[in-house]
Design an enzyme around this catalytic site. Structure first.
Site, PDB file in Angstrom:
ATOM      1  N   TYR A   1      -5.007  -1.711  -1.054  1.00 47.43           N
ATOM      2  CA  TYR A   1      -6.312  -1.562  -0.769  1.00 47.43           C
ATOM      3  C   TYR A   1      -7.139  -1.098  -1.840  1.00 47.43           C
ATOM      4  O   TYR A   1      -7.070   0.002  -2.463  1.00 47.43           O
ATOM      5  CB  TYR A   1      -6.433  -0.456   0.389  1.00 47.43           C
ATOM      6  CG  TYR A   1      -5.756  -0.655   1.793  1.00 47.43           C
ATOM      7  CD1 TYR A   1      -5.112  -1.899   1.918  1.00 47.43           C
ATOM      8  CD2 TYR A   1      -5.546   0.345   2.490  1.00 47.43           C
ATOM      9  CE1 TYR A   1      -4.407  -2.236   3.370  1.00 47.43           C
ATOM     10  CE2 TYR A   1      -4.661  -0.053   3.758  1.00 47.43           C
ATOM     11  CZ  TYR A   1      -4.216  -1.316   4.090  1.00 47.43           C
ATOM     12  OH  TYR A   1      -3.750  -1.455   5.419  1.00 47.43           O
TER      13      TYR A   1
ATOM     14  N   HIS B   1       4.834  -3.646   3.789  1.00 48.61           N
ATOM     15  CA  HIS B   1       3.659  -4.269   4.362  1.00 48.61           C
ATOM     16  C   HIS B   1       3.873  -5.457   5.129  1.00 48.61           C
ATOM     17  O   HIS B   1       3.144  -5.722   6.265  1.00 48.61           O
ATOM     18  CB  HIS B   1       2.735  -4.259   3.195  1.00 48.61           C
ATOM     19  CG  HIS B   1       1.288  -4.035   3.537  1.00 48.61           C
ATOM     20  ND1 HIS B   1       0.231  -3.856   2.687  1.00 48.61           N
ATOM     21  CD2 HIS B   1       0.515  -4.469   4.533  1.00 48.61           C
ATOM     22  CE1 HIS B   1      -0.885  -3.660   3.386  1.00 48.61           C
ATOM     23  NE2 HIS B   1      -0.602  -4.169   4.734  1.00 48.61           N
TER      24      HIS B   1
ATOM     25  N   PRO C   1      -6.962  -1.027  16.106  1.00 50.41           N
ATOM     26  CA  PRO C   1      -6.857  -0.599  17.477  1.00 50.41           C
ATOM     27  C   PRO C   1      -8.443  -0.998  18.158  1.00 50.41           C
ATOM     28  O   PRO C   1      -8.597  -0.924  19.182  1.00 50.41           O
ATOM     29  CB  PRO C   1      -6.684   0.987  17.470  1.00 50.41           C
ATOM     30  CG  PRO C   1      -7.121   1.357  16.432  1.00 50.41           C
ATOM     31  CD  PRO C   1      -6.917   0.587  15.161  1.00 50.41           C
ATOM     32  N   LEU C   2      -9.362  -1.013  17.228  1.00 53.82           N
ATOM     33  CA  LEU C   2     -10.790  -1.380  17.754  1.00 53.82           C
ATOM     34  C   LEU C   2     -11.030  -3.029  17.359  1.00 53.82           C
ATOM     35  O   LEU C   2     -12.301  -3.158  17.056  1.00 53.82           O
ATOM     36  CB  LEU C   2     -11.781  -0.455  16.791  1.00 53.82           C
ATOM     37  CG  LEU C   2     -11.624   0.972  17.237  1.00 53.82           C
ATOM     38  CD1 LEU C   2     -12.464   1.780  16.226  1.00 53.82           C
ATOM     39  CD2 LEU C   2     -11.801   1.276  18.720  1.00 53.82           C
ATOM     40  N   GLY C   3      -9.959  -3.679  17.213  1.00 53.36           N
ATOM     41  CA  GLY C   3     -10.102  -5.123  17.020  1.00 53.36           C
ATOM     42  C   GLY C   3     -11.030  -5.185  15.550  1.00 53.36           C
ATOM     43  O   GLY C   3     -11.733  -6.268  15.668  1.00 53.36           O
TER      44      GLY C   3
ATOM     45  N   GLY D   1     -13.410  -3.841  14.644  1.00 52.85           N
ATOM     46  CA  GLY D   1     -14.861  -3.459  15.079  1.00 52.85           C
ATOM     47  C   GLY D   1     -15.240  -4.298  16.244  1.00 52.85           C
ATOM     48  O   GLY D   1     -16.100  -3.633  16.896  1.00 52.85           O
TER      49      GLY D   1
ATOM     50  N   GLY E   1     -18.230  -2.950  20.789  1.00 48.26           N
ATOM     51  CA  GLY E   1     -19.621  -3.342  21.568  1.00 48.26           C
ATOM     52  C   GLY E   1     -20.079  -4.700  21.420  1.00 48.26           C
ATOM     53  O   GLY E   1     -19.643  -5.207  20.074  1.00 48.26           O
TER      54      GLY E   1
HETATM   55  N1  LIG Z   1      -0.363  -3.090   8.358  1.00 46.84           N
HETATM   56  C1  LIG Z   1      -1.396  -3.728   8.318  1.00 46.84           C
HETATM   57  O1  LIG Z   1      -1.191  -5.127   7.988  1.00 46.84           O
HETATM   58  C2  LIG Z   1      -2.924  -3.531   8.515  1.00 46.84           C
HETATM   59  C3  LIG Z   1      -3.858  -4.496   8.590  1.00 46.84           C
HETATM   60  C4  LIG Z   1      -5.394  -3.867   8.858  1.00 46.84           C
HETATM   61  C5  LIG Z   1      -5.539  -2.535   8.874  1.00 46.84           C
HETATM   62  N2  LIG Z   1      -4.532  -1.701   8.687  1.00 46.84           N
HETATM   63  C6  LIG Z   1      -4.800  -0.117   8.726  1.00 46.84           C
HETATM   64  O2  LIG Z   1      -5.205  -0.070  10.036  1.00 46.84           O
HETATM   65  C7  LIG Z   1      -6.811   0.741   9.970  1.00 46.84           C
HETATM   66  C8  LIG Z   1      -7.429   0.449  11.129  1.00 46.84           C
HETATM   67  O3  LIG Z   1      -7.638  -1.043  11.322  1.00 46.84           O
HETATM   68  P1  LIG Z   1      -9.261  -1.607  10.657  1.00 46.84           P
HETATM   69  O4  LIG Z   1      -9.991  -0.708   9.877  1.00 46.84           O
HETATM   70  O5  LIG Z   1      -8.870  -2.901  10.248  1.00 46.84           O
HETATM   71  O6  LIG Z   1      -9.829  -1.898  12.256  1.00 46.84           O
HETATM   72  P2  LIG Z   1     -10.346  -1.065  13.477  1.00 46.84           P
HETATM   73  O7  LIG Z   1      -9.787   0.272  13.201  1.00 46.84           O
HETATM   74  O8  LIG Z   1      -9.964  -1.854  14.806  1.00 46.84           O
HETATM   75  O9  LIG Z   1     -11.739  -0.971  13.150  1.00 46.84           O
HETATM   76  C9  LIG Z   1     -12.458  -0.478  12.087  1.00 46.84           C
HETATM   77  C10 LIG Z   1     -14.126  -0.760  12.349  1.00 46.84           C
HETATM   78  O10 LIG Z   1     -14.510  -0.220  13.661  1.00 46.84           O
HETATM   79  C11 LIG Z   1     -15.727   0.496  13.091  1.00 46.84           C
HETATM   80  N3  LIG Z   1     -15.535   1.712  13.842  1.00 46.84           N
HETATM   81  C12 LIG Z   1     -14.630   2.747  13.903  1.00 46.84           C
HETATM   82  N4  LIG Z   1     -15.143   3.701  14.925  1.00 46.84           N
HETATM   83  C13 LIG Z   1     -15.917   3.268  15.565  1.00 46.84           C
HETATM   84  C14 LIG Z   1     -16.802   3.785  16.382  1.00 46.84           C
HETATM   85  N5  LIG Z   1     -16.634   4.861  17.138  1.00 46.84           N
HETATM   86  N6  LIG Z   1     -18.092   2.854  16.766  1.00 46.84           N
HETATM   87  C15 LIG Z   1     -18.314   1.855  16.308  1.00 46.84           C
HETATM   88  N7  LIG Z   1     -17.791   1.567  15.331  1.00 46.84           N
HETATM   89  C16 LIG Z   1     -16.737   1.987  14.836  1.00 46.84           C
HETATM   90  C17 LIG Z   1     -15.603   0.708  11.633  1.00 46.84           C
HETATM   91  O11 LIG Z   1     -16.776   0.597  10.914  1.00 46.84           O
HETATM   92  P3  LIG Z   1     -17.151   2.177  10.022  1.00 46.84           P
HETATM   93  O12 LIG Z   1     -16.284   2.092   8.760  1.00 46.84           O
HETATM   94  O13 LIG Z   1     -18.566   1.783   9.727  1.00 46.84           O
HETATM   95  O14 LIG Z   1     -17.182   3.257  10.990  1.00 46.84           O
HETATM   96  C18 LIG Z   1     -14.689  -0.502  11.129  1.00 46.84           C
HETATM   97  O15 LIG Z   1     -15.845  -1.449  10.916  1.00 46.84           O
HETATM   98  C19 LIG Z   1      -6.999   0.416   8.522  1.00 46.84           C
HETATM   99  O16 LIG Z   1      -7.908   1.287   7.994  1.00 46.84           O
HETATM  100  C20 LIG Z   1      -5.823   0.204   7.815  1.00 46.84           C
HETATM  101  O17 LIG Z   1      -5.543   1.570   7.366  1.00 46.84           O
HETATM  102  C21 LIG Z   1      -3.288  -2.100   8.476  1.00 46.84           C
END
Ligand SMILES: NC(=O)c1ccc[n+]([C@@H]2O[C@H](COP(=O)([O-])OP(=O)(O)OC[C@H]3O[C@@H](n4cnc5c(N)ncnc54)[C@H](OP(=O)(O)O)[C@@H]3O)[C@@H](O)[C@H]2O)c1
Length: 327
Positions: free
Chosen positions: A63, A132, A212-214, A216, A220
């Site tokens: 990252y 990973h 978990p939030l797809g 983003g 919404g």
């Molecule tokens: N192992 C793997 O292969 C893998 C792959 C992907 C991700 N990950 C890990 O999983 C973590 C989470 O996944 P992700 O970040 O890809 O996706 P996510 O958690 O599903 O979604 C993150 C997105 O949602 C927004 N968000 C968060 N809380 C919100 C709320 N309450 N209201 C509105 N928008 C909100 C964030 O924007 P803002 O930043 O603007 O709040 C960001 O754009 C990553 O940070 C990473 O550490 C692991």
């Protein structure tokens, strides 16, 4: 601790691994992929998360090409006894070749990668070290065997895997106890429920649902229209214009359910995950990602919400209707 929030329950990673708050924090977007980054706000977000009872912080060596681990370093060092830091090896992309998504599970790569992560984080031991992605060219005996050597050497406390099959999870666990499996799991991505979650449940392995939030999408119906020009999600299938409208239509169903309950759509998505995990009798520590404090309290408050049968039934068919594969 903020008095307005219920206390975040604590759960073990694996049978007897580190004890963590039942929601973690994904830190990836603080350094790369999801648009503008702001180091000051990111650091304040880390501090506030800990204040709210979040103790599992998720990063990876790739990252920001190491920048995310470096960003977390002062925070982890300042709160070493309370923070459970998880990082990952596997991708071999470098500053010279940032778009080369090659992988390595080779023992020599793992031994090199762990030392680089420890150096960037500025600590002696990584609490949870993940592979990973699995590459089938290296037998699990060699890759997980090498990870087990890192535990013996004191460089790593507990082991994790990402996105492996049920068979791989079982085989790896027989080589060395696996504390956590990190895989995508959300209202829109439910493949893990078929074969992997039952194995994790039977072996006492904690699932750490990522995205978990797809990414983003599940916050919404209007989300996808707000992406910045340098946001990687613009290239992801589920965010493409031809899929965007259909997926937004599905999210509108979540918007309605959330409104009726008086919570946000993001909270509904997180509550769905906790409720579904209960149904499947598996321990989860979702790691919603955010770059800003404003989201934290909202997300943490959802960790203890439970949806009712009617809400679960309305949400159940949505995953099958999503347009575009997950990336
Ligand atoms: N192992 C793997 O292969 C893998 C792959 C992907 C991700 N990950 C890990 O999983 C973590 C989470 O996944 P992700 O970040 O890809 O996706 P996510 O958690 O599903 O979604 C993150 C997105 O949602 C927004 N968000 C968060 N809380 C919100 C709320 N309450 N209201 C509105 N928008 C909100 C964030 O924007 P803002 O930043 O603007 O709040 C960001 O754009 C990553 O940070 C990473 O550490 C692991």
């Amino acid at each position: 601790m903020h008095s307005s929030l219920p206390t975040l329950p604590r759960v073990h990673l694996g049978v007897d691994g580190p004890l963590v708050g039942s929601q973690g924090l994904g830190c990836m977007g603080m350094s790369e992929f999801y648009g503008a980054t702001d180091t000051t706000e990111a650091r304040a977000t880390l501090e506030q998360a800990l204040d709210l009872g979040v103790t599992l912080f998720d990063t990876a060596d790739m990252y920001g090409l190491g920048a995310n681990e470096s960003l977390l370093s002062p925070f982890v060092k300042a709160h070493r006894q309370r923070v459970v830091i998880a990082t990952k090896f596997g991708y071999t992309r470098t500053a010279e070749r940032p778009d080369d998504w090659s992988l390595s599970n080779r023992p020599e790569h793992i031994r090199h990668a762990v030392d680089q992560s420890l150096r960037r984080l500025g600590i002696d031991t990584i609490d949870l070290y993940y592979m990973h992605r699995r590459t089938p060219d290296v037998p699990l005996e060699d890759s997980v065997g090498t990870m087990a050597e890192l535990v013996k050497a004191g460089k790593v406390r507990a082991l994790g895997l990402c996105e492996v099959s049920a068979e791989e999870l079982r085989a790896a666990h027989a080589i060395h106890p696996i504390a956590a499996l990190q895989s995508e799991w959300s209202v829109f991505s439910r493949q893990i429920e078929q074969a992997v979650a039952p194995v994790a449940s039977s072996l006492g392995i904690t699932i750490v649902p990522y995205a978990p939030l797809g990414r983003g999408l599940l916050t919404g119906a209007a989300f996808g229209q707000r992406l910045e020009t340098d946001d990687s999600r613009r290239h992801f299938p589920r965010f493409q214009p031809e899929n965007q409208a259909a997926n937004a239509h599905l999210v509108a169903t979540l918007d309605q359910l959330a409104k009726a309950r008086g919570i946000s759509t993001a909270q509904l998505a997180l509550a769905w995950l906790q409720t579904r995990a209960r149904q499947l009798d598996v321990t989860v520590v979702p790691i919603p990602g955010t770059r800003r404090r404003a989201r934290l309290m909202e997300n943490v408050a959802a960790a203890t919400l439970v949806l009712d049968e009617r809400e679960m039934a309305v949400i159940a068919p949505l995953a099958a209707a999503v347009q575009g594969v997950s990336l």
